[in-house]
Design a protein around this motif. Structure first.
Motif, short mmCIF file in Angstrom:
data_model
loop_
_atom_site.label_atom_id
_atom_site.label_comp_id
_atom_site.label_asym_id
_atom_site.label_seq_id
_atom_site.Cartn_x
_atom_site.Cartn_y
_atom_site.Cartn_z
N LEU A 12 9.47 7.60 11.55
CA LEU A 12 8.17 7.50 12.21
C LEU A 12 7.49 6.20 11.85
CD1 LEU A 12 6.71 11.09 11.63
CD2 LEU A 12 7.63 10.15 13.75
N ASP A 13 6.79 5.64 12.81
CA ASP A 13 5.98 4.45 12.59
C ASP A 13 4.51 4.84 12.66
OD1 ASP A 13 8.11 2.58 12.37
OD2 ASP A 13 8.35 2.62 14.55
N LYS A 24 -3.19 10.97 7.86
CA LYS A 24 -2.73 9.79 7.13
C LYS A 24 -1.90 10.32 5.97
CE LYS A 24 -4.20 5.47 5.06
NZ LYS A 24 -4.14 4.35 5.96
N ILE A 25 -0.62 9.99 5.99
CA ILE A 25 0.30 10.55 4.99
C ILE A 25 1.24 9.46 4.49
CG2 ILE A 25 0.24 12.91 5.87
CD1 ILE A 25 2.87 12.30 7.35
N LYS A 26 1.88 9.77 3.38
CA LYS A 26 2.91 8.86 2.86
C LYS A 26 4.22 9.12 3.60
CE LYS A 26 1.06 8.60 -1.81
NZ LYS A 26 1.30 8.94 -3.20
N ARG A 27 5.08 8.14 3.63
CA ARG A 27 6.37 8.30 4.31
C ARG A 27 7.25 9.34 3.62
NH1 ARG A 27 7.22 4.55 8.28
NH2 ARG A 27 5.91 2.71 8.19
N GLU A 40 0.82 -1.20 0.00
CA GLU A 40 0.00 0.00 0.00
C GLU A 40 0.86 1.25 0.00
OE1 GLU A 40 -1.92 1.64 3.69
OE2 GLU A 40 -1.64 -0.41 4.28
N GLY A 41 2.12 1.12 -0.16
CA GLY A 41 2.99 2.22 -0.30
C GLY A 41 3.50 2.78 0.92
N ASP A 42 3.32 3.10 1.68
CA ASP A 42 4.02 3.70 2.73
C ASP A 42 3.12 4.62 3.51
OD1 ASP A 42 6.61 2.80 1.67
OD2 ASP A 42 6.49 4.42 0.35
N ALA A 43 1.83 4.47 3.41
CA ALA A 43 0.96 5.39 4.15
C ALA A 43 0.95 5.02 5.62
CB ALA A 43 -0.43 5.37 3.57
N ILE A 44 1.12 6.01 6.45
CA ILE A 44 1.05 5.80 7.90
C ILE A 44 0.13 6.87 8.49
CG2 ILE A 44 3.33 4.76 8.10
CD1 ILE A 44 4.30 7.46 9.31
N THR A 45 -0.34 6.62 9.68
CA THR A 45 -1.14 7.62 10.40
C THR A 45 -0.28 8.17 11.53
OG1 THR A 45 -3.19 6.45 9.89
CG2 THR A 45 -3.26 8.00 11.73
N GLU A 97 11.71 17.71 6.53
CA GLU A 97 11.86 16.31 6.94
C GLU A 97 10.62 15.53 6.54
OE1 GLU A 97 14.31 15.54 10.57
OE2 GLU A 97 13.60 17.56 11.08
N THR A 98 10.76 14.22 6.49
CA THR A 98 9.65 13.34 6.12
C THR A 98 9.51 12.27 7.19
OG1 THR A 98 11.04 11.77 4.92
CG2 THR A 98 10.19 13.64 3.64
N PRO A 99 8.37 11.57 7.22
CA PRO A 99 8.24 10.46 8.18
C PRO A 99 9.36 9.44 8.02
CG PRO A 99 6.10 11.01 7.29
CD PRO A 99 7.12 11.82 6.52
N LYS A 100 9.83 9.26 6.79
CA LYS A 100 10.91 8.30 6.56
C LYS A 100 12.21 8.76 7.21
CE LYS A 100 13.06 5.56 2.96
NZ LYS A 100 13.02 5.16 1.56
N THR A 101 12.58 10.04 7.01
CA THR A 101 13.82 10.53 7.61
C THR A 101 13.73 10.61 9.13
OG1 THR A 101 13.23 12.87 7.39
CG2 THR A 101 14.43 11.88 5.55
N LEU A 102 12.51 10.80 9.64
CA LEU A 102 12.30 10.87 11.08
C LEU A 102 12.12 9.47 11.70
CD1 LEU A 102 9.80 13.86 11.11
CD2 LEU A 102 12.15 13.89 12.00
#
Length: 89
Positions: free
Chosen positions: A73-74, A28-31, A9-14, A66-71
């Motif tokens: 985030l889970d 709800k965003i993408k990483r 589902e790509g990388d969407a996280i809440t 910054e992005t959820p990926k660089t941070l």
């Protein structure tokens, strides 16, 4: 798609943004989404100036690029939102 992609589902996280009163807002965003987009949306929903807010992860300020990926985030991770303290005595 290759097998080395973690989730189909790509990388969407809440993520949760919690303010000083304890109220939480969910996104709800993408990483790969820049955090600036979350910050702008949050400020708009609250009816406050984006520049008057400060967003923190574990006490460290989060930069707009910054992005959820660089941070790292889970799903369901929490970000704290504070009103910017300006000036002094």
């Amino acid at each position: 798609m290759s097998d080395d992609q973690p989730k189909a589902e790509g990388d969407a996280i809440t993520i949760r943004v919690k303010d000083q009163t304890g109220e939480e807002t969910f996104f709800k965003i993408k990483r790969s989404t820049k955090m600036e987009k979350v910050f702008q949306t949050y400020a708009t929903r609250r009816g406050v100036d984006f520049n008057s807010l400060r967003f923190l992860l574990d006490g460290e300020r989060i930069g707009p690029d910054e992005t959820p990926k660089t941070l790292e985030l889970d799903d369901q991770d929490q970000i704290d939102c504070m009103l910017e303290q300006t000036g002094g005595c």
